[in-house]
Design an enzyme around this catalytic site. Sequence first.
Site, PDB file in Angstrom:
ATOM      1  N   HIS A 185       0.829  -1.203   0.000  1.00 38.22           N
ATOM      2  CA  HIS A 185       0.000   0.000   0.000  1.00 38.22           C
ATOM      3  C   HIS A 185       0.864   1.254   0.000  1.00 38.22           C
ATOM      4  CE1 HIS A 185      -2.836   2.885   2.207  1.00 38.22           C
ATOM      5  NE2 HIS A 185      -3.377   2.676   1.023  1.00 38.22           N
ATOM      6  N   HIS A 201      -0.330  11.210  -2.171  1.00 38.87           N
ATOM      7  CA  HIS A 201      -1.669  10.892  -1.677  1.00 38.87           C
ATOM      8  C   HIS A 201      -2.501  12.131  -1.403  1.00 38.87           C
ATOM      9  CE1 HIS A 201      -4.754   9.883   1.333  1.00 38.87           C
ATOM     10  NE2 HIS A 201      -4.798   8.700   0.754  1.00 38.87           N
ATOM     11  N   ASP A 232      -0.571   6.163  -5.427  1.00 43.57           N
ATOM     12  CA  ASP A 232      -1.561   7.193  -5.766  1.00 43.57           C
ATOM     13  C   ASP A 232      -0.958   8.177  -6.759  1.00 43.57           C
ATOM     14  OD1 ASP A 232      -3.435   6.346  -3.592  1.00 43.57           O
ATOM     15  OD2 ASP A 232      -1.764   7.000  -2.327  1.00 43.57           O
ATOM     16  N   GLU A 271       0.601  -0.858  -4.850  1.00 42.40           N
ATOM     17  CA  GLU A 271      -0.368   0.211  -5.118  1.00 42.40           C
ATOM     18  C   GLU A 271       0.287   1.549  -4.823  1.00 42.40           C
ATOM     19  OE1 GLU A 271      -3.676   3.012  -3.554  1.00 42.40           O
ATOM     20  OE2 GLU A 271      -1.817   2.350  -2.629  1.00 42.40           O
ATOM     21  N   GLU A 283      -3.667   4.037  -8.494  1.00 45.92           N
ATOM     22  CA  GLU A 283      -4.878   4.703  -8.033  1.00 45.92           C
ATOM     23  C   GLU A 283      -4.869   6.144  -8.526  1.00 45.92           C
ATOM     24  OE1 GLU A 283      -5.822   4.885  -3.787  1.00 45.92           O
ATOM     25  OE2 GLU A 283      -7.297   6.441  -4.239  1.00 45.92           O
TER      26      GLU A 283
HETATM   27  O1  G3P Z   1      -6.218   1.857  -3.287  1.00 50.95           O
HETATM   28  C1  G3P Z   1      -6.488   1.437  -1.979  1.00 50.95           C
HETATM   29  C2  G3P Z   1      -6.268   2.551  -1.000  1.00 50.95           C
HETATM   30  O2  G3P Z   1      -5.017   3.133  -1.250  1.00 50.95           O
HETATM   31  C3  G3P Z   1      -7.337   3.605  -1.048  1.00 50.95           C
HETATM   32  O3  G3P Z   1      -7.221   4.570  -0.039  1.00 50.95           O
HETATM   33  O4  G3P Z   1      -6.637   6.794   0.805  1.00 50.95           O
HETATM   34  O5  G3P Z   1      -4.992   4.954   0.988  1.00 50.95           O
HETATM   35  O6  G3P Z   1      -5.498   5.972  -1.215  1.00 50.95           O
HETATM   36  P1  G3P Z   1      -6.033   5.610   0.129  1.00 50.95           P
HETATM   37 MG    MG Z   2      -4.296   4.686  -2.518  1.00 44.93          MG
END
Ligand code: G3P
Ligand code: MG
Length: 247
Positions: free
Chosen positions: A15, A57, A44, A42, A117
């Site tokens: 993450h 993020h 952002d 993953e 993402e």
């Molecule tokens: O993509 C899963 C997760 O990353 C979504 O929430 O706020 O951590 O980007 P966030």
């Molecule tokens: Mg995310």
Amino acid sequence: MNVPEPPPLPNIIGHRGVAGHAPENTLASIRETAAMGLAWVEFDVMMTKDGELVLIHDETLDRTTDGHGRVPEIPLAALKQLDAGAWFDTRFQGERIPTLAETADLLVELGLAANIEIKPARGYARETGQAVGAFLRDEWPPGLIAPIISSFWTEALEAVGEVAPGFPRGFLVGRIPSNWTEELERLGCALLHCSQRHLRRSQAEAVLASGYRLLSYTVNDGAKARALWDWGVEAVFSDYPDRLRDI
Ligand code: G3P
Ligand code: MG
């Protein structure tokens, strides 16, 4: 509609890189993901003032860099001056905000697959989706596994699907909404990514019974991960993959 699908996924996806071990959304964090033996990561992606795509993020710089202000109001050259690592640990001092292009090169080097993402700044969902779509269409490294594209923003998913229709898409939600089947079908998504906090077993079963694939974030507790996997959640996003192994 032809709905693109990713290959079968491992049960843990890093993450924001592996945000528990290295500063989130940096190349160091992505390197650490591979070093921990994970196959998928993953991160952002947001658009800068000059239309470049970077990994971050928050819409504001304050939490994860030594800068201030809003990402959509700052050009890439100025963002590149900032330190994105020291806030996490002085070991990471000098780490920069990476571009999506730099990140894709590193994925090739490491042999890592990615969930991109789309995290648009407020008011930029469609433009950010279009920019990510253009990158996928024109610049995604040939030979590198197709990423899963996810977003909380349906406008971003629509835009990326129009520009780069061949890439698998996941609809990101907190709670699963009552109209989830209609939305997944309309958006051409093969996957639903939901918060672990609100997911119930009956909902997981309903998603799987409808032929969709289910992922859940953010899971840092081994017992929770085990329950979700038992319910049929294919993969969980984790800041601390080490806590979920061997359970
Ligand atoms: O993509 C899963 C997760 O990353 C979504 O929430 O706020 O951590 O980007 P966030
Ligand atoms: Mg995310």
